[in-house]
Motif scaffolding. Structure first.
Motif, PDB file in Angstrom:
ATOM      1  N   THR A   1      45.713  41.276  55.529  1.00 42.16           N
ATOM      2  CA  THR A   1      46.342  40.958  54.251  1.00 42.16           C
ATOM      3  C   THR A   1      45.302  40.537  53.217  1.00 42.16           C
ATOM      4  OG1 THR A   1      48.427  40.286  55.271  1.00 42.16           O
ATOM      5  CG2 THR A   1      47.959  39.404  53.087  1.00 42.16           C
ATOM      6  N   ASP A   2      44.397  39.650  53.615  1.00 38.97           N
ATOM      7  CA  ASP A   2      43.357  39.200  52.694  1.00 38.97           C
ATOM      8  C   ASP A   2      42.478  40.364  52.244  1.00 38.97           C
ATOM      9  OD1 ASP A   2      44.326  36.666  52.980  1.00 38.97           O
ATOM     10  OD2 ASP A   2      42.769  35.981  54.360  1.00 38.97           O
ATOM     11  N   GLY A   3      42.189  41.278  53.173  1.00 44.68           N
ATOM     12  CA  GLY A   3      41.375  42.438  52.830  1.00 44.68           C
ATOM     13  C   GLY A   3      42.064  43.342  51.823  1.00 44.68           C
ATOM     14  N   MET A   4      43.381  43.544  51.986  1.00 44.79           N
ATOM     15  CA  MET A   4      44.131  44.364  51.050  1.00 44.79           C
ATOM     16  C   MET A   4      44.206  43.718  49.677  1.00 44.79           C
ATOM     17  SD  MET A   4      45.172  47.313  52.247  1.00 44.79           S
ATOM     18  CE  MET A   4      43.456  47.398  52.767  1.00 44.79           C
ATOM     19  N   LEU A   5      44.363  42.393  49.640  1.00 45.35           N
ATOM     20  CA  LEU A   5      44.402  41.695  48.359  1.00 45.35           C
ATOM     21  C   LEU A   5      43.069  41.804  47.635  1.00 45.35           C
ATOM     22  CD1 LEU A   5      46.414  38.421  49.106  1.00 45.35           C
ATOM     23  CD2 LEU A   5      47.093  40.328  47.652  1.00 45.35           C
ATOM     24  N   ASP A   6      41.978  41.625  48.370  1.00 47.50           N
ATOM     25  CA  ASP A   6      40.652  41.739  47.761  1.00 47.50           C
ATOM     26  C   ASP A   6      40.420  43.142  47.212  1.00 47.50           C
ATOM     27  OD1 ASP A   6      40.115  39.124  48.398  1.00 47.50           O
ATOM     28  OD2 ASP A   6      38.998  39.588  50.219  1.00 47.50           O
ATOM     29  N   GLU A   7      40.790  44.142  48.001  1.00 47.77           N
ATOM     30  CA  GLU A   7      40.613  45.531  47.557  1.00 47.77           C
ATOM     31  C   GLU A   7      41.509  45.815  46.358  1.00 47.77           C
ATOM     32  OE1 GLU A   7      41.643  49.977  49.201  1.00 47.77           O
ATOM     33  OE2 GLU A   7      40.845  48.520  50.649  1.00 47.77           O
ATOM     34  N   GLY A   8      42.755  45.370  46.431  1.00 45.19           N
ATOM     35  CA  GLY A   8      43.688  45.599  45.330  1.00 45.19           C
ATOM     36  C   GLY A   8      43.228  44.948  44.042  1.00 45.19           C
ATOM     37  N   ALA A   9      42.703  43.726  44.150  1.00 46.57           N
ATOM     38  CA  ALA A   9      42.205  43.032  42.961  1.00 46.57           C
ATOM     39  C   ALA A   9      41.041  43.791  42.345  1.00 46.57           C
ATOM     40  CB  ALA A   9      41.783  41.609  43.334  1.00 46.57           C
ATOM     41  N   LEU A  10      40.119  44.271  43.171  1.00 46.42           N
ATOM     42  CA  LEU A  10      38.953  44.994  42.680  1.00 46.42           C
ATOM     43  C   LEU A  10      39.346  46.304  42.014  1.00 46.42           C
ATOM     44  CD1 LEU A  10      35.893  45.152  42.461  1.00 46.42           C
ATOM     45  CD2 LEU A  10      35.842  46.210  44.725  1.00 46.42           C
ATOM     46  N   VAL A  11      40.230  47.059  42.649  1.00 42.64           N
ATOM     47  CA  VAL A  11      40.681  48.331  42.083  1.00 42.64           C
ATOM     48  C   VAL A  11      41.413  48.102  40.757  1.00 42.64           C
ATOM     49  CG1 VAL A  11      42.247  50.277  42.427  1.00 42.64           C
ATOM     50  CG2 VAL A  11      40.798  49.498  44.312  1.00 42.64           C
ATOM     51  N   THR A  12      42.242  47.066  40.707  1.00 46.70           N
ATOM     52  CA  THR A  12      42.997  46.761  39.488  1.00 46.70           C
ATOM     53  C   THR A  12      42.072  46.370  38.352  1.00 46.70           C
ATOM     54  OG1 THR A  12      44.916  46.041  40.775  1.00 46.70           O
ATOM     55  CG2 THR A  12      44.791  45.287  38.507  1.00 46.70           C
ATOM     56  N   ILE A  13      41.097  45.516  38.638  1.00 45.00           N
ATOM     57  CA  ILE A  13      40.148  45.083  37.609  1.00 45.00           C
ATOM     58  C   ILE A  13      39.360  46.275  37.072  1.00 45.00           C
ATOM     59  CG2 ILE A  13      38.028  43.767  37.223  1.00 45.00           C
ATOM     60  CD1 ILE A  13      39.147  41.687  39.205  1.00 45.00           C
ATOM     61  N   ASN A  14      38.890  47.141  37.960  1.00 49.18           N
ATOM     62  CA  ASN A  14      38.132  48.323  37.526  1.00 49.18           C
ATOM     63  C   ASN A  14      38.972  49.233  36.642  1.00 49.18           C
ATOM     64  OD1 ASN A  14      35.800  47.565  38.849  1.00 49.18           O
ATOM     65  ND2 ASN A  14      36.292  48.681  40.732  1.00 49.18           N
ATOM     66  N   CYS A  15      40.237  49.377  37.000  1.00 45.98           N
ATOM     67  CA  CYS A  15      41.131  50.223  36.205  1.00 45.98           C
ATOM     68  C   CYS A  15      41.320  49.651  34.802  1.00 45.98           C
ATOM     69  CB  CYS A  15      42.475  50.370  36.907  1.00 45.98           C
ATOM     70  SG  CYS A  15      43.642  51.456  36.047  1.00 45.98           S
ATOM     71  N   ARG A  16      41.509  48.336  34.725  1.00 48.15           N
ATOM     72  CA  ARG A  16      41.703  47.699  33.417  1.00 48.15           C
ATOM     73  C   ARG A  16      40.444  47.778  32.578  1.00 48.15           C
ATOM     74  NH1 ARG A  16      43.444  41.875  34.770  1.00 48.15           N
ATOM     75  NH2 ARG A  16      43.339  41.673  32.509  1.00 48.15           N
ATOM     76  N   ILE A  17      39.267  47.579  33.205  1.00 47.34           N
ATOM     77  CA  ILE A  17      38.001  47.650  32.475  1.00 47.34           C
ATOM     78  C   ILE A  17      37.799  49.045  31.885  1.00 47.34           C
ATOM     79  CG2 ILE A  17      35.488  47.633  32.756  1.00 47.34           C
ATOM     80  CD1 ILE A  17      35.828  45.344  34.745  1.00 47.34           C
ATOM     81  N   ASN A  18      38.214  50.056  32.617  1.00 50.00           N
ATOM     82  CA  ASN A  18      38.036  51.439  32.168  1.00 50.00           C
ATOM     83  C   ASN A  18      39.166  51.917  31.271  1.00 50.00           C
ATOM     84  OD1 ASN A  18      35.599  51.826  33.595  1.00 50.00           O
ATOM     85  ND2 ASN A  18      36.732  52.165  35.509  1.00 50.00           N
ATOM     86  N   GLY A  19      40.018  50.998  30.844  1.00 50.17           N
ATOM     87  CA  GLY A  19      41.066  51.349  29.883  1.00 50.17           C
ATOM     88  C   GLY A  19      42.334  51.902  30.496  1.00 50.17           C
TER      89      GLY A  19
END
Length: 209
Positions: free
Chosen positions: A19-37
């Motif tokens: 669960t912690d691994g999925m949350l960490d991955e999800g947070a990273l993917v989400t942040i990258n998506c927002r940074i890239n517009g």
């Protein structure tokens, strides 16, 4: 032979690491998506009532964008003194979370302390647009949903209403427990995914049909 038998590694511990691994991955993917517009939807995470801010803080600590729109609660009167109401969530028992819409990421949210589940389920969750979240939060900040704010709306039990904003915005509901004072909260029942979901919402959030 079953995995990890005899290793002393408990099933609960293994699931928590996943669960912690999925949350960490999800947070990273989400942040990258927002940074890239890119546009990232929001979801409503159901949590224990009274633990909304604790869940929001826990999510923020691991880099997941979350929000609990707040309003001013009921004023208290003690020995002829007026004590202004404390801040409280607009809708009890829910935290808004911005996350990439992958089932494994959303399932990981359930591993947060005091979290229950995602509204609609992880496979087909109810999405909320960034624009709607911003609008809902702006109305809350402006005091539209404050407990003591009078509302020109009289409801009776059994009447049908429209929820005008927030995670349930656009859905119809049935009044269960109305407010007789023209302010405060109303308990409604929402037909959702084949079942009835009871929710306590401000009177100002409703429109009579």
């Amino acid at each position: 032979m079953p995995i990890a038998v005899g290793s002393g590694d408990r099933f609960r511990d293994r699931m928590r690491r996943i669960t912690d691994g999925m949350l960490d991955e999800g947070a990273l993917v989400t942040i990258n998506c927002r940074i890239n517009g890119g546009k990232v939807p929001w979801f409503a995470l159901r949590v224990w009532t009274g633990r909304e801010k604790a869940v929001e803080n826990a999510l923020d600590a691991i880099g997941i964008n979350s929000l609990v729109p707040m309003r001013k609660g009921p004023d208290l009167r003690r020995r002829h003194r007026l004590i202004e109401g404390a801040m409280m969530p607009v809708i009890h028992g829910y935290v808004l979370v911005q996350m990439m819409p992958r089932a494994e990421y959303l399932a990981g949210l359930q591993g947060i302390d005091h979290a229950i589940d995602v509204l609609g389920g992880c496979e087909r969750p109810m999405r909320i647009s960034d624009e709607e979240v911003s609008r809902f939060n702006a109305l809350a900040r402006d005091g539209v949903y404050d407990w003591e704010r009078p509302v020109d709306l009289v409801l009776k039990a059994g009447e049908r209403v429209l929820i005008t904003a927030g995670p349930f915005g656009g859905l119809t509901a049935t009044v269960v427990t109305p407010s007789k004072k023209g302010r405060g909260d109303v308990v409604v029942s929402i037909s959702f995914m084949g079942g009835e979901v009871p929710v306590t919402v401000p009177l100002a959030l409703l429109k009579k049909l």
